[in-house]
Structures are given as structure tokens and as C-alpha cells.
Design an enzyme around this catalytic site. Structure first.
Site, PDB file in Angstrom:
ATOM      1  N   ARG A  87      -5.368   3.236 -15.376  1.00 54.67           N
ATOM      2  CA  ARG A  87      -5.447   3.948 -14.082  1.00 54.67           C
ATOM      3  C   ARG A  87      -6.120   5.325 -14.173  1.00 54.67           C
ATOM      4  NH1 ARG A  87      -2.242   5.193 -10.729  1.00 54.67           N
ATOM      5  NH2 ARG A  87      -3.288   4.230  -8.974  1.00 54.67           N
ATOM      6  N   TYR A 127      -9.549   5.187 -12.043  1.00 52.58           N
ATOM      7  CA  TYR A 127      -9.507   5.823 -10.720  1.00 52.58           C
ATOM      8  C   TYR A 127      -9.361   7.348 -10.803  1.00 52.58           C
ATOM      9  CZ  TYR A 127      -7.717   1.070  -9.862  1.00 52.58           C
ATOM     10  OH  TYR A 127      -7.515  -0.277  -9.848  1.00 52.58           O
ATOM     11  N   CYS A 133     -12.924   3.456 -28.218  1.00 47.63           N
ATOM     12  CA  CYS A 133     -14.220   4.071 -28.523  1.00 47.63           C
ATOM     13  C   CYS A 133     -15.049   4.323 -27.268  1.00 47.63           C
ATOM     14  CB  CYS A 133     -14.971   3.197 -29.514  1.00 47.63           C
ATOM     15  SG  CYS A 133     -14.201   3.245 -31.111  1.00 47.63           S
ATOM     16  N   GLY A 157       0.794  -1.230   0.000  1.00 42.92           N
ATOM     17  CA  GLY A 157       0.000   0.000   0.000  1.00 42.92           C
ATOM     18  C   GLY A 157       0.822   1.273   0.000  1.00 42.92           C
ATOM     19  N   GLU A 181       4.466  -6.233   1.865  1.00 46.53           N
ATOM     20  CA  GLU A 181       4.151  -6.644   0.491  1.00 46.53           C
ATOM     21  C   GLU A 181       4.067  -5.458  -0.470  1.00 46.53           C
ATOM     22  OE1 GLU A 181       0.475  -8.754   1.088  1.00 46.53           O
ATOM     23  OE2 GLU A 181       1.503 -10.544   1.793  1.00 46.53           O
TER      24      GLU A 181
HETATM   25  N1  LLP Z   1      -0.739  -7.192  -0.707  1.00 46.10           N
HETATM   26  C1  LLP Z   1      -2.022  -7.455  -1.026  1.00 46.10           C
HETATM   27  C2  LLP Z   1      -2.733  -8.520  -0.319  1.00 46.10           C
HETATM   28  C3  LLP Z   1      -2.657  -6.708  -2.035  1.00 46.10           C
HETATM   29  O1  LLP Z   1      -3.919  -6.968  -2.342  1.00 46.10           O
HETATM   30  C4  LLP Z   1      -1.944  -5.691  -2.710  1.00 46.10           C
HETATM   31  C5  LLP Z   1      -2.567  -4.897  -3.761  1.00 46.10           C
HETATM   32  C6  LLP Z   1      -0.592  -5.461  -2.338  1.00 46.10           C
HETATM   33  C7  LLP Z   1      -0.033  -6.234  -1.336  1.00 46.10           C
HETATM   34  C8  LLP Z   1       0.267  -4.420  -3.011  1.00 46.10           C
HETATM   35  O2  LLP Z   1      -0.172  -3.126  -2.844  1.00 46.10           O
HETATM   36  P1  LLP Z   1       0.754  -1.899  -3.326  1.00 46.10           P
HETATM   37  O3  LLP Z   1       1.996  -1.905  -2.488  1.00 46.10           O
HETATM   38  O4  LLP Z   1       1.063  -2.112  -4.759  1.00 46.10           O
HETATM   39  O5  LLP Z   1      -0.070  -0.688  -3.099  1.00 46.10           O
HETATM   40  N2  LLP Z   1      -5.067  -1.442  -9.404  1.00 46.10           N
HETATM   41  C9  LLP Z   1      -4.869  -0.556  -8.286  1.00 46.10           C
HETATM   42  C10 LLP Z   1      -4.101  -1.219  -7.173  1.00 46.10           C
HETATM   43  C11 LLP Z   1      -4.747  -2.473  -6.652  1.00 46.10           C
HETATM   44  C12 LLP Z   1      -3.938  -3.111  -5.573  1.00 46.10           C
HETATM   45  C13 LLP Z   1      -4.490  -4.421  -5.190  1.00 46.10           C
HETATM   46  N3  LLP Z   1      -3.783  -5.062  -4.130  1.00 46.10           N
HETATM   47  C14 LLP Z   1      -4.170   0.717  -8.755  1.00 46.10           C
HETATM   48  O6  LLP Z   1      -3.754   0.782  -9.909  1.00 46.10           O
HETATM   49  O7  LLP Z   1      -4.055   1.658  -7.983  1.00 46.10           O
END
Ligand code: LLP
Length: 414
Positions: free
Chosen positions: A305, A309, A335, A225, A266
Site C-alpha cells: 500500500r 498508493y 530491489c 469504501g 460491502e
Molecule cells: N465491494 C466491491 C465491489 C469492491 O470492489 C470493494 C473493493 C469493496 C466492496 C470493499 O471496499 P472497502 O470497504 O474495503 O473499501 N487495494 C486497495 C483497495 C481496493 C479495493 C477494491 N474493491 C487499497 O489497498 O486501498
């Protein structure tokens, strides 16, 4: 990004020349940036913290191998992600499978491969216990709060489908005990695109509270996150400071718990986001009384994105980095009217050095959730991906073709 003779460059390679060689649109990744991001993250915490790269952000096998060499672990969400990670050289025990609505087959696949599973609901825990009594697993807990850059991306709190709600931890223990499952880890992930330490630290507190209920823990995983600045004026997350605070709190928890546990994280976006750029080519102009639209040869099928969003991504004119600016809307070739690359919370337009047909435009910080969320909508193949390293560019995924598009169709006469 460096500019030479008013042209954008990657590691000494001119963006326009890359597009001439590999075609447009094109995803470009910089190996050095990817390595630096991983190392900076690891340094902000410590060598003891396991960094499970969230491969959903970008699962290109070349990037996976590079991160494997750097010492990454893996967060996988689907069986074929597990398979890709194994093929990229990750040892099964370095992968953690955190599925969603996992079927028994998906769990069986992980167990057969020796990959640890992280169970995100009481139902999954029950089913796992019945199939694999006397073994161990971790559980995903919903700490009751979430955070993220968009409501679609908040994965904690009462409106989220993810994890065992923190007030049901007692039931989780009962379910586990019934089938002699040792709960050896607690996991949580509250959302994505978090820019301040407060939500991370608040969620950590709640996850630690829930963890006290489990007697046999070996690790606690606080998920990903960690946001990156998309806007040039945005302040980056102070990761070293957050790392210091999280580790200090974790050490205190371990002392009270009576055992040294491993901290896992993560990160996905933080590692790979800034390492990738989508290069597109301007092909069209349309003027209305309100706007000048610059049309390009890619769309939300390649990079969703901004459309999905309203996420701001900085856009550079790679063909002329400076010069008289104009205010334009940069739109894709799909389109649908929502296909706007320059869309953000601030509106649709951008000021950018005057664009001419044939100019190469760069969509920045597109390494995470770019190619991995792409589709073939409008029957348009996905772009190629190249890796730039030591002043050389290497094709790491070829452009899709018509043959790729039709490969899965039934072609018998109706
Ligand atoms: N761990 C779990 C269980 C997750 O579901 C996710 C992301 C992460 C780690 C990694 O999160 P990060 O560090 O990348 O923020 N498509 C969306 C993002 C969806 C993330 C889903 N889960 C976007 O483009 O903002």
C-alpha cells in the site's frame, strides 16, 4: 495499542516475543478487534442490513470463519473466493458474486453452487440471460460518480470500467426482458478509502434514482469504501451518523417504491484493516547526506500500500515505544527504490524512537489489502499469519517455504 515496559503488546502478548516464536516478518491479527469492528458496523446500521464482508481485503479462512460466526455475508470477486467462502461455512445464498470481466465458466461455477451473481456490464447480462433464461440476477450500476483515497481506487464515474452506466439502465431492462431475467437487485460501489459521508450519500441518491426503473427489486447494495483513519490525527468517519442518514433515506425510498427492500453494504477495510499489524525486524542502516535509511526484513512484496498508493501507515518501534526520536526512512528489502514503508503524501521520513538492529517495527492497520495483495517478488516467500485471541497466539497461515515457491514450476530438464 497497549504498551507494557516500553514494548508493544497484542492482547497481553509482547510483539517481540511473537516474532521470536513465529519468525519475522509476521502478520498479527486480533480476534477481539475484528469482532468489535464487525459489531460496530452492524450497530451503526441495523440487524436488517446485510453486511457482505469484501473478502478481497483479507481472505484468510480463519478470519472468514470468525466473521461467519458474527453473522457476516460475503462479497466475492472471483470463483475461488466463492469456493473459499463456501469452505469457510458461508451458505451459498449469503454470498454475492460481483465479478469483473467474468467468463461464462465463472458464472456457471456460481450458478452450480447456488451463489447469486451480480452482473457488471450489458455484455455479462446478455451472456447470463442466454445461458440462464427465466432466472434472476442483480446488476451493478455505475452511478456516474466515484470517490476514493487514490485515483486507482475510484470505481464510479465515466473513467471507471465498473458497472452498467446509469444512463444505460433502459437497455439493461430490455436485455433482461429478452431472456426473462428478473432483476432483483441493484448494486453499486463507487470506490474505497472514503472519509466523509458526502460522496456516499450523493452516490446513494443516484443509485436510488436508477433503482426506480426496476420493478422487481428485493435489495439495493451500496457497496463498501468506508475509510479508516490511518494517520493518528485523522478524524474517523462518523459511521453511526452515516448509518442513520442512509437508513432514513432508504426507508423513504422503500415507501415510495411500495415495497420493503433489503439494504446491503460491502465493507472490507473498515472491518479488517485495524485488526491487523505487520511486524518486521530492523536489519540495516544506510546514511546519505539527506537521509538515514532503516532497512527491514520485509518489503512491498508483503505490504504494497505505501509503495502503490503512497498510503500512510503508522509505524511504531515495538521494541522501544518511547525514547529519543530520530527521523528516518523505513525501507524494505526489495530491489527497487520505491520500496519505502514510511512513504506517504507528506514525504518519506518518520520520527520514531531510535531504531537499533534487531528492533521489531509494527506497521499498523495492515489487516486489509496487506497479505491479500502480497506476492513472491524477488523470490521471497510470504510471511506467516497469527491470530491473537484470549491472550494466546495461533498460527493461521504458516510461512511459505522454498517448496511453495517452486511448486508450480516445470522441473523437467530443458
Ligand atoms: N465491494 C466491491 C465491489 C469492491 O470492489 C470493494 C473493493 C469493496 C466492496 C470493499 O471496499 P472497502 O470497504 O474495503 O473499501 N487495494 C486497495 C483497495 C481496493 C479495493 C477494491 N474493491 C487499497 O489497498 O486501498
Amino acid at each position: 495499542m497497549p504498551v507494557v515496559n516500553n514494548k508493544l503488546c497484542f492482547n497481553g502478548l509482547n510483539a517481540e516475543v511473537l516474532v521470536q516464536e513465529f519468525g519475522s516478518p509476521l502478520y498479527v491479527y486480533e480476534a477481539e478487534v475484528l469482532r468489535e469492528r464487525f459489531r460496530a458496523f452492524q450497530a451503526a446500521f441495523s440487524e436488517q442490513v446485510h453486511l457482505h464482508y469484501a473478502m478481497k481485503a483479507n481472505s484468510n479462512p480463519t478470519l472468514l470463519r470468525l466473521l461467519q460466526q458474527e453473522g457476516a455475508w460475503i462479497d466475492a470477486v472471483a470463483p475461488l473466493e466463492v469456493r473459499l467462502a463456501l469452505d469457510a461455512g458461508f451458505a451459498p445464498e449469503r454470498i454475492l458474486f460481483t465479478g469483473n470481466n467474468s467468463t461464462s465458466d465463472e458464472l456457471d461455477y456460481c450458478i452450480a453452487k447456488g451463489v447469486p451473481v451480480n452482473l457488471g456490464s450489458l455484455e455479462a447480462l446478455r451472456r447470463y440471460g442466454e445461458r440462464y433464461p427465466g432466472t434472476e440476477a442483480s446488476v451493478r450500476v455505475n452511478p456516474g460518480m466515484g470517490a476514493g483515497h487514490h485515483s486507482h481506487c475510484i470505481t464510479g464515474g465515466p473513467a471507471s470500467k465498473f458497472g452498467i452506466y446509469h444512463d444505460r439502465v433502459d437497455t439493461a431492462l430490455e436485455v433482461a426482458t429478452k431472456n426473462r431475467i428478473r432483476i432483483i437487485g441493484v448494486h453499486s460501489h463507487i470506490g474505497t478509502g472514503i472519509y466523509t459521508p458526502e460522496p456516499m450519500l450523493a452516490a446513494m441518491e443516484l443509485v436510488l434514482q436508477a433503482s426506480e426503473e426496476f420493478q422487481e427489486l428485493r435489495f439495493i447494495d451500496f457497496g463498501g469504501g468506508f475509510g479508516i483513519p490511518h494517520h493518528p490525527e485523522q478524524t474517523p468517519l462518523d459511521l453511526p451518523e452515516l448509518g442513520r442518514q442512509m437508513q432514513e433515506r432508504f426507508a423513504k425510498f422503500c415507501t415510495e417504491y411500495g415495497r420493503t427492500l433489503t439494504m446491503k453494504l460491502e465493507p472490507g477495510r473498515f472491518i479488517v484493516g485495524p485488526a491487523g499489524t505487520l511486524l518486521v525486524t530492523a536489519t540495516n542502516f544506510t546514511d546519505t547526506p539527506d537521509y538515514r535509511f532503516v532497512g527491514v526484513d520485509s518489503g512491498f512484496n508483503h505490504f504494497v500500500r505505501p509503495t502503490m498508493y503512497g498510503s500512510y501507515h503508522h509505524i511504531l518501534n515495538a521494541s522501544r515505544s518511547s525514547g529519543p526520536e530520530q527521523e528516518v526512512v523505513i525501507v524494505g528489502n526489495i530491489c527497487e527504490s520505491g520500496d519505502v514503508f514510511s512513504r506517504s503524501e507528506e514525504g518519506m521520513t518518520r520520527k520514531i524512537p531510535e531504531v537499533r538492529v534487531g528492533d521489531c517495527l509494527a506497521l499498523c492497520d495492515a489487516g486489509a489489502y496487506g497479505m491479500s495483495m502480497s506476492s513472491q517478488y524477488n523470490t521471497r516467500p510470504r510471511p506467516a499469519e497469527v491470530l491473537v485471541e484470549n491472550g494466546q497466539a495461533r498460527l493461521i497461515r504458516r510461512r511459505e517455504t522454498y517448496a511453495d515457491l517452486i511448486a508450480a514450476y516445470d522441473r523437467t530438464e530443458p
